[in-house]
Write an enzyme that holds these catalytic residues in place. Structure first.
Site, mmCIF file in Angstrom:
data_model
loop_
_atom_site.group_PDB
_atom_site.id
_atom_site.type_symbol
_atom_site.label_atom_id
_atom_site.label_comp_id
_atom_site.label_asym_id
_atom_site.label_seq_id
_atom_site.Cartn_x
_atom_site.Cartn_y
_atom_site.Cartn_z
ATOM 1 N N GLU A 89 49.498 11.143 86.580
ATOM 2 C CA GLU A 89 50.894 11.094 87.015
ATOM 3 C C GLU A 89 51.568 12.453 86.839
ATOM 4 O OE1 GLU A 89 52.894 7.971 84.918
ATOM 5 O OE2 GLU A 89 51.414 6.469 85.527
ATOM 6 N N CYS A 326 55.080 6.421 80.622
ATOM 7 C CA CYS A 326 53.901 7.235 80.915
ATOM 8 C C CYS A 326 52.653 6.364 81.119
ATOM 9 C CB CYS A 326 53.693 8.158 79.735
ATOM 10 S SG CYS A 326 52.134 8.998 79.735
HETATM 11 C C1 LIG Z 1 53.541 10.537 77.382
HETATM 12 S S1 LIG Z 1 53.786 11.601 76.022
HETATM 13 C C2 LIG Z 1 52.845 13.039 76.498
HETATM 14 C C3 LIG Z 1 52.943 14.196 75.568
HETATM 15 C C4 LIG Z 1 52.389 13.967 74.176
HETATM 16 N N1 LIG Z 1 51.202 13.210 74.165
HETATM 17 C C5 LIG Z 1 53.432 13.363 73.284
HETATM 18 O O1 LIG Z 1 53.261 12.223 72.852
HETATM 19 O O2 LIG Z 1 54.422 14.064 73.045
HETATM 20 C C6 LIG Z 1 55.467 12.159 76.245
HETATM 21 C C7 LIG Z 1 56.507 11.265 75.671
HETATM 22 O O3 LIG Z 1 56.504 10.017 76.372
HETATM 23 C C8 LIG Z 1 56.929 9.030 75.459
HETATM 24 N N2 LIG Z 1 56.542 7.702 75.957
HETATM 25 C C9 LIG Z 1 55.320 7.220 76.208
HETATM 26 N N3 LIG Z 1 55.379 5.954 76.637
HETATM 27 C C10 LIG Z 1 56.693 5.607 76.660
HETATM 28 C C11 LIG Z 1 57.423 4.424 77.024
HETATM 29 N N4 LIG Z 1 56.800 3.334 77.446
HETATM 30 N N5 LIG Z 1 58.762 4.447 76.906
HETATM 31 C C12 LIG Z 1 59.415 5.561 76.476
HETATM 32 N N6 LIG Z 1 58.796 6.709 76.127
HETATM 33 C C13 LIG Z 1 57.442 6.733 76.222
HETATM 34 C C14 LIG Z 1 56.248 9.421 74.185
HETATM 35 O O4 LIG Z 1 56.906 8.883 73.091
HETATM 36 C C15 LIG Z 1 56.322 10.939 74.204
HETATM 37 O O5 LIG Z 1 57.434 11.395 73.472
HETATM 38 S S1 SF4 Z 2 52.676 9.019 73.722
HETATM 39 FE FE1 SF4 Z 2 50.869 8.925 72.405
HETATM 40 S S2 SF4 Z 2 49.289 7.845 73.579
HETATM 41 FE FE2 SF4 Z 2 50.930 8.459 75.012
HETATM 42 S S3 SF4 Z 2 50.244 10.408 75.794
HETATM 43 FE FE3 SF4 Z 2 51.548 10.929 74.040
HETATM 44 S S4 SF4 Z 2 50.130 10.998 72.311
HETATM 45 FE FE4 SF4 Z 2 49.039 10.013 73.978
#
Ligand SMILES: C[S@@+](CC[C@H](N)C(=O)[O-])C[C@H]1O[C@@H](n2cnc3c(N)ncnc32)[C@H](O)[C@@H]1O
Ligand code: SF4
Length: 358
Positions: A89, A326
């Site tokens: 994505e 995400c």
């Molecule tokens: C997808 S992660 C990617 C970068 C890295 N892995 C991190 O966790 O910072 C980016 C942000 O998306 C947030 N995130 C993931 N799934 C989520 C959801 N269902 N609702 C809200 N925030 C979400 C995570 O908490 C993180 O702060």
């Molecule tokens: S929120 Fe957690 S599981 Fe999702 S991408 Fe970031 S580190 Fe990975």
């Protein structure tokens, strides 16, 4: 593919550094190779020109838009297809931002994140990361890139830092317009601190989610076991050294990390520091047991922090109405490969230490 492989391919056909820079600059800015007054025939050696269509076709194939999903907030969520058929994505954010992925899947397995449910499927090469920017720029101007899509940047550091360097130089982005988001990892902090003078220095977002070590460990089961106080100290040190405030990412989960104890923790860690706390109500993922907090509670939390000297905002995930969390779009379209691979652990707000052992 990584950027170095591409550079070597150009060099093997007689390209000098100036030629390599020209090709990468135009590509990463989403521009055609005949853009500008000086045409390829005026600048590139004949052997490079002859090879260029094949090289560009390979770059083009790195990342293609599979489907586009416009959202009510002006964001556009893209499902991007990689050359091997994997889907990732990328999100065109309102006001010129772009959110890019760094891995297919993720090994950290945060209990609220769809991407974490599949585990790590594969790393992205640095060229695949920049390809998301090149592709987005052909759709719309991009002035800021956040590494907040699928994957944990600290688990793919070489590729991420190569992409950061290219985007902050030939890609034409200001350093503070490049934000790397991570759960925090000693290797990431070491590599940032070791950047040579003149290197691109990105801003940092730290996905913290709890100030309680045991609760955080249960929620982020395979994040490095760094105490929260150490994480916060390393991250705010980078904020001071880079000159860009730390963004503290906090996915709000009702009854878990929206309590007064967490506010106390945030004040202890960040009052007077160059940091801003971004509360983001959880974007519901079907089948997971969390709840978004009551909106009034989220607002109260922001106010409480501000009153005690911590910068704080309340944000919503971009493109919420189109699989906003995400990894959700990929899971819906491609199927959630291994979606149950990461078992959820019981997390108890009242007794966090017990939860860690569960
Ligand atoms: C997808 S992660 C990617 C970068 C890295 N892995 C991190 O966790 O910072 C980016 C942000 O998306 C947030 N995130 C993931 N799934 C989520 C959801 N269902 N609702 C809200 N925030 C979400 C995570 O908490 C993180 O702060
Ligand atoms: S929120 Fe957690 S599981 Fe999702 S991408 Fe970031 S580190 Fe990975």
């Amino acid at each position: 593919m990584d950027l170095e492989t591409f550079r070597r391919r150009l060099t093997a056909h007689g390209a000098l550094p100036v030629h390599v820079r020209r090709v990468l600059r135009l590509w990463s800015q989403g521009l055609p190779q005949d853009h500008g007054r000086r045409k390829p025939q005026d600048t590139l050696p004949a052997a490079v020109r002859a090879e260029l269509p094949a090289l560009l076709a390979d770059l083009e194939a790195l990342a293609r838009v599979d489907s586009e999903h416009p959202a009510a907030d002006g964001a556009r969520r893209l499902l991007v297809r990689l050359a091997d058929g994997q889907g990732i994505e990328a999100v065109l954010l309102p006001r010129g931002g772009l959110c890019v992925s760094t891995q297919v899947g993720c090994a950290v397995g945060c209990g609220f994140c769809m991407t974490g449910r599949s585990g790590l499927l594969r790393q992205l090469g640095s060229a695949e990361i920049v390809a998301q920017v090149a592709l987005a720029r052909r759709l719309r101007a991009v002035r800021k890139v956040v590494f907040m899509g699928m994957g944990e940047p600290a688990h793919n550091l070489d590729a991420v830092l190569d992409a950061v360097e290219l985007l902050g130089t030939l890609g034409g982005l200001g350093h503070k317009a490049i934000v790397v988001s991570s759960v925090g990892d000693a290797r990431l902090f070491e590599r940032l601190q070791a950047l040579p003078p003149g290197a691109v220095r990105p801003a940092l977002a730290l996905s913290l989610h709890s100030c309680d070590d045991a609760r955080r460990e249960a929620l982020l089961p395979r994040a490095p076991r760094l105490p929260v106080a150490e994480l916060a100290a390393a991250a705010t040190r980078w904020a001071r050294d880079s000159g860009y405030p730390l963004q503290v990412q906090w996915t709000l989960l009702a009854g878990l990390n929206d309590g007064d104890d967490e506010l106390e923790g945030l004040v202890r860690l960040f009052a007077g520091q160059p940091a801003i706390v971004n509360f983001i109500p959880w974007n519901t993922v079907e089948g997971l047991p969390w709840r978004r907090p009551d909106p009034a509670r989220s607002v109260t939390m922001v106010r409480a922090l501000r009153e005690r000297g911590v910068l704080a905002t309340l944000r919503q995930s971009a493109a919420q109405d189109v699989d906003g969390g995400c990894g959700q779009l990929r899971a819906r379209v491609d199927g959630a490969a291994g979606a149950d691979a990461v078992p959820l652990r019981r997390i108890d707000r009242a007794r966090p230490a017990a939860a860690a052992a569960a």
